[in-house]
Design a protein around this motif. Structure first.
Motif, short mmCIF file in Angstrom:
data_model
loop_
_atom_site.label_atom_id
_atom_site.label_comp_id
_atom_site.label_asym_id
_atom_site.label_seq_id
_atom_site.Cartn_x
_atom_site.Cartn_y
_atom_site.Cartn_z
N LEU A 1 0.83 -1.19 0.00
CA LEU A 1 0.00 0.00 0.00
C LEU A 1 0.87 1.25 0.00
O LEU A 1 1.86 1.33 0.73
CB LEU A 1 -0.89 -0.01 1.24
N ASP A 2 0.51 2.22 -0.84
CA ASP A 2 1.18 3.52 -0.82
C ASP A 2 0.56 4.33 0.31
O ASP A 2 -0.56 4.85 0.18
CB ASP A 2 1.00 4.22 -2.17
N LEU A 3 1.28 4.44 1.40
CA LEU A 3 0.71 5.06 2.60
C LEU A 3 0.38 6.53 2.39
O LEU A 3 -0.57 7.06 2.99
CB LEU A 3 1.68 4.89 3.77
N VAL A 4 1.15 7.21 1.55
CA VAL A 4 0.88 8.63 1.30
C VAL A 4 -0.39 8.79 0.47
O VAL A 4 -1.31 9.53 0.84
CB VAL A 4 2.08 9.30 0.61
N VAL A 5 -0.45 8.11 -0.67
CA VAL A 5 -1.61 8.24 -1.55
C VAL A 5 -2.88 7.77 -0.85
O VAL A 5 -3.89 8.48 -0.82
CB VAL A 5 -1.38 7.44 -2.86
N LEU B 1 -4.79 2.26 -7.68
CA LEU B 1 -4.08 3.53 -7.50
C LEU B 1 -3.51 3.65 -6.09
O LEU B 1 -2.48 4.30 -5.88
CB LEU B 1 -5.03 4.70 -7.78
N SER B 2 -4.17 3.03 -5.13
CA SER B 2 -3.70 3.09 -3.74
C SER B 2 -2.55 2.13 -3.47
O SER B 2 -1.85 2.27 -2.47
CB SER B 2 -4.85 2.74 -2.78
N GLY C 1 7.53 10.38 -7.87
CA GLY C 1 7.77 11.08 -6.61
C GLY C 1 6.54 11.84 -6.17
O GLY C 1 5.39 11.40 -6.34
N GLY C 2 6.77 13.03 -5.61
CA GLY C 2 5.68 13.81 -5.06
C GLY C 2 4.63 14.21 -6.08
O GLY C 2 3.42 14.12 -5.82
N TRP C 3 5.07 14.67 -7.26
CA TRP C 3 4.11 15.06 -8.30
C TRP C 3 3.26 13.87 -8.73
O TRP C 3 2.05 14.02 -8.95
CB TRP C 3 4.84 15.65 -9.50
N ASP D 1 -2.06 10.85 -8.77
CA ASP D 1 -2.85 9.66 -8.43
C ASP D 1 -3.92 9.98 -7.40
O ASP D 1 -5.02 9.40 -7.44
CB ASP D 1 -1.92 8.55 -7.91
N MET D 2 -3.64 10.89 -6.48
CA MET D 2 -4.66 11.28 -5.51
C MET D 2 -5.81 12.01 -6.19
O MET D 2 -6.99 11.78 -5.87
CB MET D 2 -4.04 12.14 -4.42
N LEU D 3 -5.51 12.88 -7.15
CA LEU D 3 -6.58 13.56 -7.89
C LEU D 3 -7.42 12.55 -8.67
O LEU D 3 -8.64 12.70 -8.78
CB LEU D 3 -5.98 14.60 -8.85
N ALA D 4 -6.76 11.52 -9.19
CA ALA D 4 -7.50 10.48 -9.92
C ALA D 4 -8.44 9.72 -9.00
O ALA D 4 -9.58 9.40 -9.36
CB ALA D 4 -6.51 9.51 -10.58
#
Length: 588
Positions: free
Chosen positions: A35-39, A458-459, A212-214, A219-222
Motif C-alpha cells: 500500500l502507498d501510505l501517502v496516496v 491507485l492506492s 515522486g511527489g508530483w 494519483d490522488m486527484l485520480a
C-alpha cells in the motif's frame, strides 16, 4: 523487419534497441505491491473528513458546494467546453494519423478479449447507468424547455433540437474523454511495461518525478475524481430504483431512509462483484446486462411508435452534425440563463465524464490489450456512440411521441420517474419496470466494481490485483459519499449530485490535458516510429549511394557495416565511404 519472440528479446538488464518493442515483465504487472501510505492515507483521510462534515452539518456542506460550483461555472466553464471538444479532435488525430497502427502491446500480440465481450464490458462500465436515468428524461427536458437560443418550446424544430442536444452529450464527446486516459494507460502498461497508474503515464514529461511527489498528487486527484464520479452514478441509480419501488411496490412517498437503504444494498453488491475479479465479475455481469438492455429496447421499439423511431434515427444524425459546432461553442458568455443551463446539462456531463475517466479509462485499458490504437479509438468512439444513438431514439423518441399525443410525461412526477411513466403506456408495465430496476442495479454494479478496483490499484502503486481490504474500503466509501451527495441536494437530490461532481472534476481536467501531451511525446519515440525514421533515412541514403556509384543497376541489401554512425535521434547514418547504412529493402 521481422517480429521477435520473447525468447529472442534482451534480458532484463539489457537496454533493447529503440526499434524493438520492450519486453514486458508480466510478473511485475500482476504481483501485489504494498500500500502507498501517502496516496491512500491522504485520500482516505480527506474522504472520511468529507463524510463526517456531510453527515454532521449537511447544510454547511451544501452551502460550500454551492459557492464552489458558482465559482467553477463563472471562471472555468470555458475550460470544460474547450477541453471536451479538444479531446475529440485529439483522439481522431491520433487514430487517423501515423500513430494509428501502433499496438497496445507487443508487435505480434493478439487481443486478450473477444470483440463482443470487449464491447459489452466497455459499454456497460462506461455509461449504462446514465442511459437508464436520462434515456427518456433528457430528450423530454429539451423538448419542453429547449436550450438557450434554440427557440421556444413547441417550435417546429423542437424535436430535432432535443435529439441533437442529447446526442451531443452522449456520443463522441464522452467517449473521446474516456479514450484519452484509456490510450495513455494501455500504451504505458502493455507497450512500455509501466505500472497501471495515471502518474506513470507522465514519465515522458516528468521523468523520475512521475514516481515522486508530483506523481502521488496526480494519483490522488485520480482517486478523488473516481470516488465522486462513481458516487454520483450510485446516487442516480438509487433515485431511479426508489421511483420504481414507489410505482411497482406502491410504497408511497419514500424519503432519505429508503435512498440510503438502496445505496447500502447496491454497495454490498458491487463490493462482492469487485473482489471476484474482472473475468468472473465484470465480464459476466456486462454480458447479462447487455442482453437485458437489448430486450427492453426491443420491447419499447415494437410496442411503441416503431415508424416514428425509425424516421427519428437519420433525422437525429443530421441534426446532430448540423448543430455540432454551435453546441460545442456554447458558453456562459451568452448570459446568465445559458450559464445556469450549462451547469445543469453540458458542463455537468463533461465533469461527470471527466470524473469517470480514471476508472473507465483504466478499465478499458485493462480489457484492450493487443488492439492497435486505431482499433481502440474506433471501438471506443464509434460503437458506444451508435448504441447511444439507437437507445435515445428508441426511448427518447417513444417519450416524445407520447408527449405529443397528450401523455404529459414531462409534467408528471420526478425526472427519475419518467422512464416508468413511459413504460406505463405499454403492456406488461409492471414486468418492464422490474426489468428497469434490475438493469439499473446491475449497470451500476458492473461500473462501480471497476471503480473500486481502480481506486484500490491507485492506492497500491498500480497493481492489477489490489488487496480485497483496499477494494472494500473504497467501495464502502463510494456508497457513503453517494448518500452525502444526495443529502446535500435536499429535496432536489439531483442538484447535489451535479454540483459536487462538477467541483470535484475540475482538477482532473488539468491532469488530462497533461496526459494528452505526454502521450504524444511517448508515441513519437515508439519503436514503430523509430523504425519508420530508420527506414526512410536508410532507404534515402542507400538510393543516393546506389545511383551515385552504380547508376540504376544496384540492389539494396541488409548487411553489417563497421563503424556505422548513429545520430542523436537514433536515425542511421552512413559509413565513411558513403555506402548505405544497414537497410531492409527490395531490388532497385
Amino acid at each position: 523487419m521481422s517480429n521477435h519472440s520473447r525468447s529472442e528479446q534482451p534480458g532484463p538488464d539489457v537496454i533493447p534497441h529503440p526499434v524493438l518493442d520492450v519486453p514486458i515483465d508480466e510478473d511485475a504487472l500482476v504481483k501485489g505491491r504494498r500500500l502507498d501510505l501517502v496516496v491512500f492515507g491522504v485520500t482516505a483521510a480527506i474522504a472520511v473528513g468529507f463524510l463526517i462534515w456531510g453527515f454532521i452539518d449537511t447544510a454547511a456542506l451544501a452551502s460550500a458546494s454551492g459557492d464552489a460550483l458558482g465559482w467553477v461555472m463563472t471562471n472555468t466553464g470555458w475550460l470544460f467546453t474547450l477541453a471536451a471538444s479538444g479531446f475529440v479532435l485529439f483522439v481522431l488525430w491520433i487514430a487517423l494519423g501515423r500513430f494509428g497502427n501502433i499496438p497496445l502491446g507487443r508487435d505480434d500480440e493478439e487481443p486478450e478479449f473477444r470483440t463482443v465481450s470487449w464491447m459489452a464490458m466497455m459499454f456497460s462500465a462506461g455509461m449504462g447507468i446514465g442511459l437508464m436515468f436520462f434515456g427518456v428524461a433528457e430528450p423530454l427536458a429539451h423538448l419542453v424547455a429547449p436550450p438557450p437560443g434554440a427557440g421556444a418550446a413547441g417550435n417546429p424544430d423542437a424535436v430535432q433540437t432535443a435529439m441533437a442536444t442529447t446526442l451531443f452529450h452522449w456520443t463522441l464527446h464522452p467517449w473521446a474523454i474516456y479514450a484519452v486516459v484509456g490510450l495513455a494507460i494501455a500504451y504505458g502498461v502493455y507497450r512500455k511495461g509501466r505500472f497501471q497508474l495515471i502518474s506513470a503515464a507522465f514519465e515522458p514529461l516528468l521523468g523520475d518525478r512521475a514516481h515522486g511527489g508530483w506523481g502521488k498528487v496526480i494519483d490522488m486527484l485520480a482517486i478523488f475524481a473516481t470516488l465522486f464520479g462513481s458516487a454520483a452514478s450510485l446516487g442516480l441509480g438509487a433515485l431511479q430504483i426508489r421511483s420504481g419501488l414507489q410505482i411497482v411496490g406502491g410504497i408511497g412517498e419514500a424519503g432519505n431512509a429508503v435512498l440510503i437503504g438502496i445505496i447500502a444494498v447496491l454497495t454490498c453488491a458491487f463490493v462482492l462483484s469487485a473482489v471476484s475479479g474482472v473475468a468472473r465479475g465484470i465480464q459476466w455481469l456486462s454480458n447479462i446486462n447487455m442482453v437485458l438492455a437489448l430486450v427492453l429496447a426491443a420491447f419499447v421499439f415494437i410496442a411503441g411508435p416503431t415508424i416514428f423511431i425509425l424516421n427519428l434515427i437519420p433525422n437525429s444524425i443530421g441534426s446532430y452534425f448540423q448543430d455540432l459546432a454551435m453546441m460545442a461553442a456554447r458558453t456562459g458568455a451568452e448570459g446568465a440563463e445559458a450559464e445556469a443551463w450549462l451547469g445543469s446539462w453540458t458542463i455537468f456531463y463533461w465533469a461527470w465524464w471527466i470524473s469517470w475517466t480514471p476508472f473507465v479509462g483504466m478499465f478499458i485499458a485493462r480489457i484492450s490489450r493487443g488492439r492497435t490504437i486505431r482499433q481502440f479509438v474506433t471501438g471506443v468512439l464509434m460503437v458506444p456512440s451508435l448504441v447511444s444513438l439507437v437507445w435515445f431514439c428508441v426511448f427518447g423518441g417513444a417519450a416524445i411521441k407520447a408527449q405529443q399525443d397528450g401523455a404529459n410525461l414531462a409534467g408528471e412526477g420526478s425526472t427519475e420517474a419518467q422512464l416508468f411513466g413511459l413504460l406505463g403506456e405499454y403492456p406488461f408495465a409492471t414486468v418492464s419496470a422490474i426489468v428497469v430496476m434490475v438493469l439499473v442495479a446491475v449497470f451500476f454494479v458492473s461500473g462501480a466494481d471497476a471503480a473500486s478496483i481502480v481506486m484500490g490499484s491507485l492506492s497500491e502503486r498500480g497493481t492489477i490485483e489490489p488487496h480485497r481490504k483496499t477494494v472494500v474500503f473504497w467501495g464502502v466509501a463510494t456508497g457513503a459519499v453517494a448518500a452525502v451527495m444526495l443529502l446535500v441536494g435536499g429535496s432536489d437530490a439531483l442538484t447535489g449530485l451535479q454540483s459536487i461532481t462538477i467541483v470535484a472534476a475540475l482538477p482532473f481536467v488539468l491532469v488530462m490535458l497533461g496526459l494528452a501531451v505526454a502521450l504524444v511525446k511517448d508515441l513519437r519515440q515508439d519503436p514503430m516510429m523509430v523504425r519508420r525514421r530508420y527506414a526512410i533515412a536508410a532507404v534515402e541514403s542507400a538510393v543516393i549511394a546506389g545511383v551515385t556509384q552504380h547508376g540504376e543497376d544496384f540492389v539494396i541489401s541488409v548487411e553489417k557495416i563497421p563503424d556505422a554512425g548513429t545520430d542523436t535521434e537514433g536515425d542511421p547514418g552512413t559509413d565513411t565511404d558513403g555506402t548505405a547504412a544497414p537497410t531492409a529493402g527490395s531490388p532497385g
